[in-house]
Every structure is written in structure tokens, then in C-alpha cells.
Design an enzyme around this catalytic site. Structure first.
Site, PDB file in Angstrom:
ATOM      1  N   LYS A 141      -5.644  -2.551  -7.329  1.00 39.07           N
ATOM      2  CA  LYS A 141      -5.939  -1.874  -6.079  1.00 39.07           C
ATOM      3  C   LYS A 141      -7.048  -0.983  -6.455  1.00 39.07           C
ATOM      4  CE  LYS A 141      -3.022  -3.946  -3.439  1.00 39.07           C
ATOM      5  NZ  LYS A 141      -3.644  -4.940  -2.468  1.00 39.07           N
TER       6      LYS A 141
ATOM      7  N   ASP B 286       0.875  -1.290  -0.123  1.00 43.01           N
ATOM      8  CA  ASP B 286       0.107   0.124  -0.106  1.00 43.01           C
ATOM      9  C   ASP B 286       0.783   1.163  -0.054  1.00 43.01           C
ATOM     10  OD1 ASP B 286      -2.184  -1.680  -0.095  1.00 43.01           O
ATOM     11  OD2 ASP B 286      -2.658  -1.164   2.228  1.00 43.01           O
TER      12      ASP B 286
HETATM   13  C1  S3P Z   1      -5.421  -5.719   3.134  1.00 40.29           C
HETATM   14  C2  S3P Z   1      -4.579  -6.370   2.493  1.00 40.29           C
HETATM   15  C3  S3P Z   1      -4.151  -5.752   1.184  1.00 40.29           C
HETATM   16  C4  S3P Z   1      -4.074  -4.248   1.419  1.00 40.29           C
HETATM   17  C5  S3P Z   1      -5.198  -3.812   1.686  1.00 40.29           C
HETATM   18  C6  S3P Z   1      -5.523  -4.027   3.129  1.00 40.29           C
HETATM   19  C7  S3P Z   1      -6.250  -6.347   4.265  1.00 40.29           C
HETATM   20  O1  S3P Z   1      -4.742  -6.146   0.034  1.00 40.29           O
HETATM   21  O2  S3P Z   1      -3.525  -3.711  -0.013  1.00 40.29           O
HETATM   22  O3  S3P Z   1      -5.213  -2.358   1.783  1.00 40.29           O
HETATM   23  O4  S3P Z   1      -6.544  -5.530   5.407  1.00 40.29           O
HETATM   24  O5  S3P Z   1      -5.998  -7.589   4.469  1.00 40.29           O
HETATM   25  P1  S3P Z   1      -4.528  -7.716  -0.582  1.00 40.29           P
HETATM   26  O6  S3P Z   1      -4.904  -8.589   0.098  1.00 40.29           O
HETATM   27  O7  S3P Z   1      -5.566  -7.641  -2.004  1.00 40.29           O
HETATM   28  O8  S3P Z   1      -2.960  -7.535  -1.018  1.00 40.29           O
END
Ligand code: S3P
Length: 433
Positions: A343, A316
Site C-alpha cells: 500500500k 484499508d
Molecule cells: C481501491 C482499491 C484498493 C484500496 C484502495 C482503493 C480502489 O486497492 O486499497 O485504497 O479504489 O479500487 P487494491 O485494489 O490495490 O487492493
């Protein structure tokens, strides 16, 4: 749709940042299936977390807000959720949609998950496919590629699943489904995705273990214990301030009580590798998560190459890393980060497009970007594309640029960092909305 006008200048001061978004989502969803009353202090009251709160309430869970910054979740136990009367609207929150899908697949009722136009463009097959392998009955647009998803809850069976991408949302979805699946569910991860789910479920008494890169879970033999936690500051929000502290002459920042879980703090290691003057002290623990105070001052930064399995620990933070790289000497390469394309926006395309408007020397690659620095950025009119992290990265770039920068469509910042502009003002920035 609001526009933030940012003028150049340093940030100085000592402040906290809002609570961790990932941990807030989990405390609401897991508190809902605990047996008894969970007390959650210092939760994040942001757009994304409000979506989770609404979903949990739709499932029949009473959540009280007795005081600002405090939530009381009246958990209904593993088998106590109710069929929602209406569709579950996750708005812009991918975490809400994917974790809720895992939780709902094994319930004895029907539910429909949807979200905003932005969320309806994001991939869901990554959870639908393994959930179907567990026996879930899920229909969705383009055969489950996209929301809305219609979930007819039914008994599930455990699987042994090797995730093709390192994703905490996919992992958490399957671990939640695993609470309801007969047998031992195994989730194997190709990289160290954030482990808040594992920490929190273990603290609640779930049968969850990690062996190397595999996490196993079984349906609990006893009810899950309620939570009593204080959520630490979000490292991902602190990252924007760290960038200003590292790059803008005259800055000097202390960010207090920040979550520094090793699966989240990849940007800290990246900054140190680039030569940042950053220290971490006052170590403590909150909600089963390590916390600390971060101190940062500007220093001479060097470009570096980032890739491989560690990318997930700063996934992120890559838009703000691109901003930092514009101030570093030499070449910075980010690779193995194709996940950025799915994203809130295609963050490779949008970060490159917008930073170029400020004069950055940045080029897109299929799985990342390359930045050459240092560059004296020039203030310009830029656009968030409705992506909170891009909006904040651009505002911080504006603090580094010559002249004023207008960040259009900045309302989305409230998805993760309510009070962002006020925080910058408190630290001495000149910013108008
Ligand atoms: C998150 C996981 C990440 C991250 C998101 C929050 C979470 O996404 O980018 O902002 O809280 O599990 P991904 O699991 O799709 O990588």
C-alpha cells in the site's frame, strides 16, 4: 510538513464524513468516456482525487466546478479522448495510475503515466502483465514493474483472467481495457474486491455482468450514458471515527450518509464480532450504492481473528483495526493480508513500528499482525511515513492514549480526508496543528 498534536478525550456528535474516494475517482474517469455531460455532486476534493481530475483534463476532457462540491464532466465518448501533451502525474494515487492504464491501453495514442516517489515504488506488474496479454504495448521501469509506464495505445483483444490477488484496482483496470478489447473479457476474482466499477459501468449501460466470482465485459454497442450522482460518505474515512466511538469512554457518535456497500464494510462486521455497540439505520441509496447512518458507543471489546477472502473488504481499515485491537481484551490476529505490504507504505511494518512507540503490544507477521490487549497507550511522538491512513490511525490512537501524541508529517491526511483535524475538533477533540 505539519505535525498534529492530539490530546486524549472522547468524540461526541453527529457528522457526515467526506465523500467516497473510490467512487469519486471512477465518476471522473468514467464520466470522461460517457457520451454527454455528467453531473457529480458531493465529490471528494482530496489530493488523490485531484490527481485523477488533472489526468482527465490532460486527456482533453473539460471538467467544470460550478459550485463547491459539484463537478460537471463533459464526456467525450468512448473514442473521444485526446493524446496528452505531457506525462500524466498520478501523484500518490494508485487507483488513478492503475485505472488510467487500463483506460489508455486501447486508445489510439501514446501516453506516459508517472507519480510521486511513493507511488513509483508500488507494484505495476499486476496490471502490466494482463494488459500485455490483451495486446497492450507498455514499456516501463524494470520491464513494467514500476512507474513510469509508457503506453502506446493499440487494438486489444479480450482475455479470460484469473487475478492472483483480490484487487479492485486490477479488476477495474482490466474491465476498462475490456471496453476497448475485441471479444468478451472475463475477470475472475479470488475475493470480493470493492465493486464500484461494476455498479457504475452497469448504470451507464455497459455490457457488464457477474456470474459468481467472474465479471464479464464487452465493448458497448451503444454510447455510455452520462452520470447524475451524489456520492455517499466514505466508509474508510468513517472507520477512524468508528474506532474512537467504540473505544474511548464517553464517546457517542452518529456518522450520517456513509456508503455501506458490502464489499467495503468489512470493518463493521469485524467491530460487531469484537462486541462493538454499533447500529446502522436510515438506509438509502446514492450513486447506485447503499448508504446509511452509523451510531456507535463504547463497549467492552474482545479480540478476534480475521483472515481469508473477507480481508479485502477491510483492506484499508487494517491500520485502524490494529488500534482498536489495542483496546480489546485478548488476542487479535490479522492474517492473509500480505497486500498491506504494497500500500502507500508497507502497512504491516509501519503500523507495528509506530503503534509500539505508543506502547501497543503488537507483533508483525509476514501476512498481518497480532495484537494483545487491552493496553493503556502512552502518548509519544510518532510518524506517518507519508501514509494518510496510518497518520489518521495514529491520531485516533492519540485520543486513546495518556498524555499528548504528536503525529509527524500529517499533511498526507489530505490525500483522502481533507478537514480531518477540523472534524475531530467539531466532535470535541483537543487537537492542534
Ligand atoms: C481501491 C482499491 C484498493 C484500496 C484502495 C482503493 C480502489 O486497492 O486499497 O485504497 O479504489 O479500487 P487494491 O485494489 O490495490 O487492493
Amino acid at each position: 510538513m505539519s505535525t498534529l498534536i492530539v490530546s486524549p478525550g472522547p468524540l461526541v456528535g453527529r457528522i457526515p464524513v467526506p465523500a467516497d474516494k473510490s467512487i469519486t475517482h471512477r465518476s471522473l474517469l468514467f464520466g470522461a468516456i460517457a457520451q454527454g455531460v455528467s453531473r457529480i455532486r458531493n465529490h471528494l476534493d482530496s489530493g488523490d482525487c485531484r490527481a485523477t481530475l488533472a489526468v482527465v483534463r490532460e486527456l482533453g476532457v473539460q471538467v467544470d466546478e460550478p459550485a463547491a462540491g459539484e463537478l460537471i464532466v463533459h464526456g467525450r465518448g468512448l473514442r473521444g479522448l485526446q493524446e496528452p501533451e505531457d506525462v500524466l502525474n498520478c501523484v500518490n494515487s494508485g487507483t488513478t495510475a492503475r485505472l488510467a492504464a487500463g483506460l489508455l491501453a486501447g486508445q489510439p495514442f501514446h501516453s506516459v503515466i508517472t507519480g510521486s516517489a511513493q507511488l513509483r515504488r508500488r507494484p505495476m506488474k499486476r496490471i502490466v502483465e494482463p494488459l500485455r496479454r490483451m495486446g497492450a504495448d507498455i514499456a516501463g521501469r524494470e520491464d513494467g514493474r514500476y512507474l513510469p509506464l509508457s503506453i502506446r495505445g493499440r487494438p486489444l483483444s479480450a482475455i479470460d483472467y484469473e487475478m492472483p490477488v483480490a484487487s479492485a484496482q486490477v479488476k477495474s483496470c482490466l474491465l476498462l481495457a475490456g471496453l476497448y478489447a475485441q471479444g468478451l473479457t472475463v475477470v475472475r476474482e479470488p475475493g470480493p474486491a470493492r465493486d464500484h466499477t461494476e455498479r457504475m459501468l452497469a448504470a451507464m449501460g455497459a455490457d457488464i455482468t457477474r456470474i459468481g466470482s467472474a465479471i464479464t465485459i464487452e465493448p458497448p454497442k451503444a454510447p455510455l450514458q452520462p452520470l447524475d450522482i451524489t456520492i455517499p460518505g466514505d466508509f474508510s474515512s468513517a472507520a477512524f471515527l468508528l474506532a474512537a466511538g467504540a473505544c474511548i469512554p464517553g464517546s457517542h457518535l452518529t456518522i450520517i450518509n456513509v456508503g455501506v456497500n458490502p464489499t467495503r464494510r468489512g470493518l463493521l462486521d469485524a467491530l460487531i464480532e469484537m462486541g462493538a455497540d454499533i447500529t446502522l439505520d436510515n438506509w438509502s441509496e446514492s450513486a447506485g450504492e447503499p448508504t446509511g447512518d452509523l451510531h456507535i458507543r463504547p463497549s467492552r471489546l474482545r479480540g478476534a481473528t480475521f483472515g481469508g477472502t473477507d480481508i479485502v473488504t477491510m483492506i484499508d481499515e487494517l491500520p485502524i483495526l490494529a488500534v482498536i485491537a489495542t483496546q480489546a481484551e485478548g488476542e487479535t490476529v490479522v492474517k492473509d493480508a500480505a497486500e498491506l505490504r504494497v500500500k502507500e507504505t508497507d502497512r504491516i511494518a509501519t503500523t507495528v513500528e509506530e503503534l509500539r512507540k505508543l506502547g501497543a503490544d503488537i507483533e508483525a507477521r509476514s501476512d498481518g499482525f497480532v495484537v494483545h490487549g487491552p493496553t493503556r497507550l502512552q502518548g509519544a511522538r510518532v510518524h506517518s511515513h507519508g501514509d494518510h491512513r496510518l497518520a489518521m490511525a495514529l491520531a485516533i490512537a492519540g485520543l486513546m492514549a495518556e498524555g499528548a501524541t504528536a503525529v509527524e508529517d500529517a499533511n498526507c491526511i489530505a490525500d483522502s480526508f481533507p478537514g480531518f483535524a477540523q472534524t475531530l475538533l467539531r466532535l470535541g477533540a483537543t487537537i492542534e496543528s
